[in-house]
Design a protein around this motif. Structure first.
Motif, PDB file in Angstrom:
ATOM      1  N   ILE A   1       1.087  -1.233   0.150  1.00 37.15           N
ATOM      2  CA  ILE A   1      -0.044  -0.026  -0.142  1.00 37.15           C
ATOM      3  C   ILE A   1       0.887   1.285   0.029  1.00 37.15           C
ATOM      4  O   ILE A   1       0.353   2.231  -0.716  1.00 37.15           O
ATOM      5  CB  ILE A   1      -0.964  -0.002   1.160  1.00 37.15           C
ATOM      6  N   GLY A   2       2.079   1.094   0.794  1.00 33.55           N
ATOM      7  CA  GLY A   2       2.948   2.531   0.882  1.00 33.55           C
ATOM      8  C   GLY A   2       3.599   2.661  -0.529  1.00 33.55           C
ATOM      9  O   GLY A   2       3.636   3.724  -0.915  1.00 33.55           O
ATOM     10  N   SER A   3       3.963   1.529  -1.130  1.00 31.99           N
ATOM     11  CA  SER A   3       4.545   1.664  -2.642  1.00 31.99           C
ATOM     12  C   SER A   3       3.313   2.291  -3.624  1.00 31.99           C
ATOM     13  O   SER A   3       3.789   2.913  -4.491  1.00 31.99           O
ATOM     14  CB  SER A   3       5.096   0.366  -3.143  1.00 31.99           C
ATOM     15  N   LEU A   4       2.171   1.750  -3.599  1.00 34.22           N
ATOM     16  CA  LEU A   4       1.215   2.388  -4.356  1.00 34.22           C
ATOM     17  C   LEU A   4       1.001   3.594  -4.157  1.00 34.22           C
ATOM     18  O   LEU A   4       0.641   4.495  -4.959  1.00 34.22           O
ATOM     19  CB  LEU A   4      -0.025   1.239  -4.249  1.00 34.22           C
ATOM     20  N   LEU A   5       1.037   4.069  -2.751  1.00 32.07           N
ATOM     21  CA  LEU A   5       0.600   5.688  -2.481  1.00 32.07           C
ATOM     22  C   LEU A   5       1.833   6.515  -3.169  1.00 32.07           C
ATOM     23  O   LEU A   5       1.539   7.742  -3.233  1.00 32.07           O
ATOM     24  CB  LEU A   5       0.418   5.705  -1.032  1.00 32.07           C
ATOM     25  N   MET A   6       3.024   5.810  -3.203  1.00 34.00           N
ATOM     26  CA  MET A   6       4.114   6.635  -3.722  1.00 34.00           C
ATOM     27  C   MET A   6       3.905   7.016  -5.114  1.00 34.00           C
ATOM     28  O   MET A   6       4.474   7.919  -5.784  1.00 34.00           O
ATOM     29  CB  MET A   6       5.240   5.998  -3.615  1.00 34.00           C
ATOM     30  N   LEU A   7       2.956   6.152  -5.896  1.00 33.70           N
ATOM     31  CA  LEU A   7       2.842   6.649  -7.094  1.00 33.70           C
ATOM     32  C   LEU A   7       1.735   7.737  -7.364  1.00 33.70           C
ATOM     33  O   LEU A   7       1.538   8.230  -8.541  1.00 33.70           O
ATOM     34  CB  LEU A   7       2.083   5.307  -7.869  1.00 33.70           C
ATOM     35  N   LEU A   8       1.024   8.122  -6.382  1.00 35.95           N
ATOM     36  CA  LEU A   8       0.123   9.163  -6.524  1.00 35.95           C
ATOM     37  C   LEU A   8       0.698  10.468  -6.774  1.00 35.95           C
ATOM     38  O   LEU A   8       1.792  10.815  -5.833  1.00 35.95           O
ATOM     39  CB  LEU A   8      -0.790   9.215  -5.210  1.00 35.95           C
ATOM     40  N   ARG A   9       0.322  11.324  -7.456  1.00 34.94           N
ATOM     41  CA  ARG A   9       0.719  12.634  -7.604  1.00 34.94           C
ATOM     42  C   ARG A   9      -0.085  13.645  -6.957  1.00 34.94           C
ATOM     43  O   ARG A   9      -1.461  13.720  -7.113  1.00 34.94           O
ATOM     44  CB  ARG A   9       0.631  13.306  -9.217  1.00 34.94           C
TER      45      ARG A   9
END
Length: 94
Positions: free
Chosen positions: A82-90
């Motif tokens: 989840i943290g890795s996916l949240l890093m993709l948010l702009r």
């Protein structure tokens, strides 16, 4: 337990190798979210292995009760994914 009894290292090595692969991927220039997701999926796989295999075959993954080990590994794995996916948010355009 007898001292001559060997410990099953397969499940532990699975988690360790996948986590190391995620760190190596980041070190080799793969974006951090991808490497973190690789590590997270390794922990999730370890959680699944811990739930499905017997106490004797779990080897070094068997530290506490089966439920607590699986929950701990799943929590770490889900947090990494989840943290890795949240890093993709702009979040902003700067």
């Amino acid at each position: 337990m007898r001292t001559s009894e060997s410990t099953a290292w397969g499940p532990y090595l699975l988690v360790t190798v996948v986590a190391a692969a995620g760190l190596c991927a980041i070190g080799l220039g793969v974006p951090a979210p991808a490497g973190g997701a690789i590590m997270g999926f390794g922990f999730l796989a370890g959680s699944l292995v811990r739930v499905t295999v017997s106490e004797r075959r779990a080897g070094a993954l068997a530290v506490r009760s089966r439920r607590m080990d699986a929950l701990t590994l799943a929590a770490f794995g889900a947090a990494l994914v989840i943290g890795s996916l949240l890093m993709l948010l702009r979040l902003h355009d700067s």
